[in-house]
Design an enzyme around this catalytic site. Structure first.
Site, short mmCIF file in Angstrom:
data_model
loop_
_atom_site.label_atom_id
_atom_site.label_comp_id
_atom_site.label_asym_id
_atom_site.label_seq_id
_atom_site.Cartn_x
_atom_site.Cartn_y
_atom_site.Cartn_z
N GLN A 51 1.36 11.70 2.28
CA GLN A 51 2.30 12.54 1.55
C GLN A 51 2.15 14.03 1.85
O GLN A 51 3.00 14.83 1.45
CB GLN A 51 2.14 12.31 0.05
CG GLN A 51 2.56 10.91 -0.37
CD GLN A 51 2.60 10.76 -1.88
OE1 GLN A 51 2.33 11.70 -2.63
NE2 GLN A 51 2.92 9.58 -2.34
N ASP A 165 -1.07 3.18 -7.08
CA ASP A 165 -1.74 3.31 -5.77
C ASP A 165 -3.25 3.56 -5.97
O ASP A 165 -3.82 4.47 -5.39
CB ASP A 165 -1.11 4.46 -4.97
CG ASP A 165 -1.45 4.36 -3.47
OD1 ASP A 165 -1.88 3.27 -3.02
OD2 ASP A 165 -1.28 5.37 -2.75
#
Length: 357
Positions: A51, A165
């Site tokens: 990310q 996650d």
């Protein structure tokens, strides 16, 4: 221009709706962040992931921070960024990384967190950081801290929150090597009466709940499965996914599947990390933690424990372990001992816990 493109209007909407804890979120300007990170100097990089890149910075008041610079500028991805701001503003737990604010005036959006100095749990499990080794006691404590944070997210936060996650790479260690859960970019909060989310499947191979993969329905028990993988990592020192040696084609082995198969074939102690075998007060306590991990990895989510049950199991092991070690140390200082009743009692009580977990 950047403020609008980076989701500023969406964030303002969330701020006005009362969904964001305004007191916890500061909107930094671009000059503050560039100065703090020495214009995003390469030597300030703490880590890089799917990310974005995380930089170490120092604010004008001397506070050390971590600045997460997102990779994406795609508008469809901005909701994930704003989502992380909203989620983290609602969380107040000692084992969850605290957000300090964000900056939307740069080409890509930035998040500002408290700085956690000692790297990720995965780096220690895999021996990438050698300055501090993970004792069995520390592994149990980290597992208990992560379980406590997840229990808080699932049941004690203002709205139930699913992390989505959980993995050792998203667990940071602070200056006292306490666990801090990080990376809430894919997390979701739900209303109290909801039991699951139906979403596009997202997660990390090897840590992803197979039931979620099949159904696209994410529940709190999906986080429990991922925690089970972390617990197995702490037990074995192995990666969630590893390449199979000797295979002609490129193949990968899931640690969760390998672990469960090994337990079914009575091969648990061939898999357990050497340090754990050396430092455990008894094989029984390893068996208890392994049974707890196996329950977390159950293919049927309903049969997995809640995080509160996981905490109870881990705390029972720690209490019994302390009592057993204390009894052993006391007996070493006495010239004669008629029996080892205290130590035996603890092993028996652990066996009862093992039957439960």
């Amino acid at each position: 221009m950047f403020f609008k493109r980076n989701g500023g209007l969406l964030l303002e909407q969330q701020l006005s709706s009362g969904e964001v804890n305004v007191d916890k979120i500061k909107l930094f300007n671009s000059k503050e962040i560039k100065k703090a990170t020495n214009n995003f100097s390469i030597d300030r990089i703490l880590g890089q992931g799917g990310q974005g890149t995380v930089y170490k910075g120092m604010l004008a008041d001397g506070r050390i921070v971590a600045v997460k610079k997102s990779k994406m500028v795609d508008e469809s991805m901005l909701s994930g960024f704003i989502n992380e701001v909203v989620i983290l503003s609602q969380i107040n737990h000692r084992n969850v990384v605290q957000i300090m604010g964000c900056c939307l005036e740069t080409q890509v959006p930035l998040l500002v967190y408290e700085f956690i100095p000692n790297g990720t749990l995965s780096q220690y499990i895999q021996g990438q950081i050698e300055e501090f080794s993970l004792t069995w006691d520390r592994r149990l404590q980290i597992a208990t801290e992560v379980a406590g944070a997840l229990s808080y997210l699932h049941g004690a936060a203002s709205f139930p929150i699913y992390h989505r996650d959980i993995k050792s790479a998203n667990i940071l260690l602070d200056e006292k090597y306490r666990a801090k859960i990080a990376d809430f970019g894919t997390s979701r909060s739900i209303s109290i009466d909801q039991t699951h989310l139906t979403t596009r499947v997202h997660g990390t191979f090897g840590c992803l709940d197979p039931e979620y993969f099949r159904s696209s329905q994410f529940t709190e028990k999906s986080d429990v499965y991922s925690f089970g993988v972390v617990l197995v990592e702490l037990l074995t020192g192995l990666k969630p996914v590893s390449a199979v040696t000797g295979s002609q084609e490129e193949e990968y082995r899931s640690l969760a599947t390998y672990f469960i198969t090994s337990m079914q074939e009575d091969g648990l102690f061939n898999l357990v990390d050497a340090r754990v075998l050396e430092e455990a007060a008894s094989e029984t306590e390893i068996q208890v933690v392994a049974n707890l991990a196996r329950r977390c990895l159950n293919m049927n989510g309903r049969d997995r424990p809640t995080m509160r049950e996981v905490i109870s199991g881990l705390e029972a092991v720690q209490m019994s372990r302390k009592s057993l070690i204390s009894a052993q140390q006391n007996s070493e200082g006495i010239d004669f001992v008629e029996d080892d009743s205290v130590g035996n009692w603890d092993v028996e009580s652990l066996s009862e816990v093992s039957a439960s977990y």
